[in-house]
Design an enzyme around this catalytic site. Structure first.
Site, short mmCIF file in Angstrom:
data_model
loop_
_atom_site.label_atom_id
_atom_site.label_comp_id
_atom_site.label_asym_id
_atom_site.label_seq_id
_atom_site.Cartn_x
_atom_site.Cartn_y
_atom_site.Cartn_z
CG PHE A 1 -2.23 0.72 1.02
CD1 PHE A 1 -3.03 0.48 -0.08
CD2 PHE A 1 -2.64 1.67 1.96
CE1 PHE A 1 -4.22 1.17 -0.27
CE2 PHE A 1 -3.82 2.36 1.79
CZ PHE A 1 -4.62 2.11 0.67
CB THR B 1 5.44 -5.99 -2.70
OG1 THR B 1 5.65 -6.98 -3.72
CG2 THR B 1 4.37 -6.47 -1.74
CE LYS C 1 9.43 -2.15 -11.66
NZ LYS C 1 9.78 -0.73 -11.56
CD GLU D 1 0.25 -3.93 -20.57
OE1 GLU D 1 -0.18 -4.99 -21.04
OE2 GLU D 1 1.14 -3.25 -21.12
N GLY E 1 7.20 10.33 -6.89
CA GLY E 1 6.78 8.92 -6.81
C GLY E 1 7.19 8.09 -8.02
CD GLU F 1 11.58 0.61 -8.94
OE1 GLU F 1 11.34 -0.42 -8.32
OE2 GLU F 1 10.74 1.15 -9.69
CG ASP G 1 13.01 0.08 -13.26
OD1 ASP G 1 12.22 -0.57 -12.56
OD2 ASP G 1 12.65 0.77 -14.23
CE LYS H 1 10.21 -0.59 -15.89
NZ LYS H 1 10.45 0.79 -15.49
N GLY I 1 4.63 6.44 -11.96
CA GLY I 1 3.73 7.33 -11.23
C GLY I 1 2.52 6.57 -10.71
N1 HSE Z 1 11.11 3.42 -11.05
C1 HSE Z 1 10.44 3.02 -12.24
C2 HSE Z 1 10.67 4.06 -13.31
C3 HSE Z 1 8.97 2.84 -11.94
O1 HSE Z 1 11.13 5.16 -12.98
O2 HSE Z 1 10.41 3.81 -14.49
C4 HSE Z 1 8.17 2.25 -13.07
O3 HSE Z 1 8.59 0.95 -13.39
#
Ligand code: HSE
Length: 348
Positions: A14, A101, A130, A154, A211, A214, A225, A229, A326
């Site tokens: 949350f 989470t 991820k 997604e 926001g 990470e 990150d 992906k 976001g």
């Molecule tokens: N921290 C990641 C970014 C969040 O900035 O893209 C979304 O995956």
């Protein structure tokens, strides 16, 4: 719909995304109920830092949001004693487990265990985390398929901007040969703000405040990150089980203000690019800061926006651009996954 058993959602996590989802759920509940043809309720929320709340009749989400914003324990604020994540993931009142989470790219935990428990308990699972998908996709997908359940994620690539399902459904048969994209919102935001004159540290602080970053922003700026992906795309689009150590990775922390300025003065921009392609019988991926000029559409992707270019055999280039991080943008991905699940369950 009155009198029908409600579809129970169990939300684990949350933080920024979890709260974004709760707010969006309050605005889109009618749409979900129409899609599922029955009432839809969030029956449980579990968060290691903010506490747990559970009520089979459906939680008062506005109260949960107020509690989390003011630092009050969720169970205390709602008077609805809760269940920790692993118990929520297997509770009979939960039909869909939504794991929001934080990402951990060492072993995919705790998301991996939540998803596994959910699927083993006969629940559909949705995640924006991820880690489990990048590291253990094959295993989780097989578990879901063997039980006739759905696993949706997604939001793991480009938040709510459609990429994964679009590539699998809408681009089916187009034979995607390669993808090239900006898939980390934080670093694109930082690079954009540095071009506008901010220091690296100031720009990163802004991205954290908004926001986008990470929990540990090292994952963003060092390219982990984006690497996650790249792995997810390699699994989902190319059917390759690439491992993290097979993907060369470089982040943006080594780019000085001067380097960014110099590129800018030459009419170019640094972008943290992810590339995944088929080469012969194998699939290769990489993550690296790359100089791009204005002739490339990726040059024009600014701030927290992400973009991906699919090179296909039948359509040539297909380009998608939109927010990459976001609270609301990622909550949109969860909403998408729920609506997609409703369609799957109705067989269309
Ligand atoms: N921290 C990641 C970014 C969040 O900035 O893209 C979304 O995956």
């Amino acid at each position: 719909m009155r009198g029908m058993r409600a579809l129970g959602l169990g939300v684990i996590g949350f933080g920024v995304v979890g709260r974004g989802f709760a707010s969006l759920f309050l605005r889109r509940r009618d749409l979900l109920e129409e899609a599922f043809g029955r009432p839809v309720r969030v029956v449980g929320i579990s968060d290691v830092a903010r506490g747990n709340a559970f009520d089979e009749r459906g939680l008062d989400l506005e109260r949960c949001l107020r509690a989390a914003e003011s630092g009050v324990d969720l169970g205390e604020a709602t008077g609805a004693g809760g269940l920790p994540g692993m118990e929520l993931a297997s509770h009979p009142a939960v039909d869909v487990v939504i794991d929001l989470t934080p990402t951990n790219l060492s072993d995919g935990e705790p998301g991996y265990s939540h998803l596994r428990r959910a699927l083993e308990s006969g629940k559909h699972a949705i995640t924006t985390n991820k880690g489990p998908i990048a590291l253990r996709y094959g295993e989780l997908k097989e578990l879901a398929c063997s039980r006739g359940l759905h696993l949706k994620f997604e939001g793991t690539v480009m938040s709510g901007t459609p990429v994964l399902e679009m590539a699998q459904r809408e681009l089916a048969g187009s034979h995607i040969e390669s993808v090239r994209g900006i898939l980390n919102g934080t670093t694109n935001y930082v690079l954009t703000r540095m071009e506008e004159g901010l220091s690296y540290a100031e720009a990163l602080r802004e991205a954290q405040r908004l926001g986008y970053a990470e929990a540990d922003p090292t994952a963003d700026v060092e390219g982990f990150d984006a690497l996650a992906k790249a792995l997810i795309l390699s699994h989902v689009i190319f059917g390759a089980g690439l491992r993290p150590e097979e993907v060369p990775r470089k982040g943006i922390s080594g780019l000085s203000h001067e380097t960014v300025e110099e590129a800018h003065s030459q009419g170019k921009r640094y972008k943290l690019l992810v590339e995944v392609s088929r080469e012969g019988g194998s699939v290769r991926a990489s993550v690296a800061p790359t100089l791009v000029g204005p002739e490339e559409m990726l040059y024009h992707v600014r701030g927290v926006e992400n973009a991906i270019s699919f090179r296909t055999e039948t359509l040539g280039e297909v380009f998608v651009k939109g927010p990459g991080a976001g609270a609301t943008a990622t909550a949109q991905a969860v909403l998408h996954d729920l609506l997609s699940l409703a369609r799957d369950l109705r067989g269309r």
